[in-house]
Design an enzyme around this catalytic site. Sequence first.
Site, PDB file in Angstrom:
ATOM      1  N   HIS A   1       0.840  -1.223   0.030  1.00 52.24           N
ATOM      2  CA  HIS A   1      -0.104   0.124   0.026  1.00 52.24           C
ATOM      3  C   HIS A   1       0.960   1.239   0.204  1.00 52.24           C
ATOM      4  CE1 HIS A   1       0.242   1.356   4.188  1.00 52.24           C
ATOM      5  NE2 HIS A   1       0.297   0.447   4.563  1.00 52.24           N
TER       6      HIS A   1
ATOM      7  N   ASP B   1       5.581   2.971   7.020  1.00 55.60           N
ATOM      8  CA  ASP B   1       4.521   2.629   6.858  1.00 55.60           C
ATOM      9  C   ASP B   1       3.727   3.451   5.891  1.00 55.60           C
ATOM     10  OD1 ASP B   1       1.893   1.108   6.787  1.00 55.60           O
ATOM     11  OD2 ASP B   1       1.460   2.007   8.980  1.00 55.60           O
TER      12      ASP B   1
ATOM     13  N   GLU C   1      -5.464   2.054   2.088  1.00 50.65           N
ATOM     14  CA  GLU C   1      -5.293   0.609   2.887  1.00 50.65           C
ATOM     15  C   GLU C   1      -5.573   1.076   4.462  1.00 50.65           C
ATOM     16  OE1 GLU C   1      -2.716  -2.002   5.735  1.00 50.65           O
ATOM     17  OE2 GLU C   1      -2.716   0.206   5.332  1.00 50.65           O
ATOM     18  N   GLU C   2      -5.178   2.281   4.885  1.00 52.25           N
ATOM     19  CA  GLU C   2      -5.220   2.837   6.038  1.00 52.25           C
ATOM     20  C   GLU C   2      -6.610   3.019   6.498  1.00 52.25           C
ATOM     21  OE1 GLU C   2      -2.864   2.489   8.134  1.00 52.25           O
ATOM     22  OE2 GLU C   2      -1.103   3.018   6.960  1.00 52.25           O
TER      23      GLU C   2
ATOM     24  N   HIS D   1       2.265   5.043  12.523  1.00 49.62           N
ATOM     25  CA  HIS D   1       1.031   5.983  12.576  1.00 49.62           C
ATOM     26  C   HIS D   1       1.456   7.538  13.162  1.00 49.62           C
ATOM     27  CE1 HIS D   1      -2.069   2.969  11.419  1.00 49.62           C
ATOM     28  NE2 HIS D   1      -1.154   3.050  10.480  1.00 49.62           N
TER      29      HIS D   1
END
Length: 435
Positions: free
Chosen positions: A121, A133, A167-168, A283
């Site tokens: 992603h 990420d 995706e998140e 995150h």
Amino acid sequence: MNISVPRRVTAAAALAALALGGLTGTASAGSQAAVAAPDIPLANVKQHLADLQSIATANGGNRAHGRTGYKASIDFVKAKLDAAGYTTTLQTFTSSGATGYNLIADWPGGDPNQVLMAGSHLDSVTSGPGINDNGSGSAATLETALAVSRAQLQPTKHLRFGWWGAEELGLIGSKYYVNNLPASERSKISGYLNFDMIGSPNPGYFVYDDDPTIEQTFKDYYAGLGIPTEIETEGDGRSDHAPFKNAGIPVGGLFSGADYTKTAAQAQKWGGTSGQAFDRCYHSSCDTTANINDTALDRNADAIAYAIWNLSTGTTTPPTGTVFENTADVSVPDNGAAVTSTVNVTGVTGNAPSTLKVGVNVVHTYIGDLLVDLIAPDGSVYNLHNRSGGSADNINQTYTVNASSEVANGAWKLRVQDKASVDTGYINSFKLTFP
């Protein structure tokens, strides 16, 4: 990733024996010879990450779905692939009132009825640039795709790469892609490899255990480096492999950890800091280019290439013989009791052959400590390795045993014992091949 919560590197990784079809304790079709994969230049992967960081910085500090930073990220990756000779497709969808994008890149050639796919992603959360990420997975997947182009690889299978949006927000992009594939096209995908967070600053080495063939491919790569792996559980089913798996497509992948805490045992075997998260910037706004462990990123990028080369390329002639294999790891205690790995042989008529092939893959830092035996179903012992080899690493060898006096069917065991102190290891896999 959408979830709520050093040993030396050698060329052996590219040449480690590849044991395919590793269904634990069951028969498989056999093994495909390993194909040498290229080293993926760490500097190239890090440059992609620097470019993604620059995109985030110029677009409000993130690359999230519906934000300008995400579209700029997609355009950046697409331009690289177009220049490298890929056929690219931009797939659009709508989520949370905003347009989302998936990027699909097909490498020309290969059997269109056997598609090997790899993906990551590309979106970040809104709170940061998302460099680990999941810039890490996206950049390494991109560089592997570019390596395919540089090598002008012509594999048996057709290669396809994907970069997923949203995706998140709940795997929106990958779900959209899979749900909109006709059933006939889904059935052509022989495997999907997912790479979501592979450069965590306090890294672990986690392998998905969803498909035994793909899992064993990655485990063999790391066995070649002498690095133990663990099964990935932190984000199990919560990244973009889930829609593929739910559609019946074999999946696998790598992960270096998010906000779970590294244990003392994990720190002992992997280095890093116990009692600390694998990624303390998960995150968060600090998930920048400073939030990357170069060693983990380098190893995992090379592992991606190793898997792509080996799972897509090889003979189409079925190998001879029936293989019974156990790929479950069994820890070998230091200077301790013997441990065993078992395969249950069924459906073989009569006695075992006089040329029974015994495949042994033991990861250990001093094989001169090891006593290794094959134990037949009736308890007969056949010694394979008796504390030879000195300080060499790892036993990755096929032995030939005259087992013609043994009934073929039954529980065969590989027994391994460490007979001296200091060094440690584990049984990586054990297989028997009947002609």
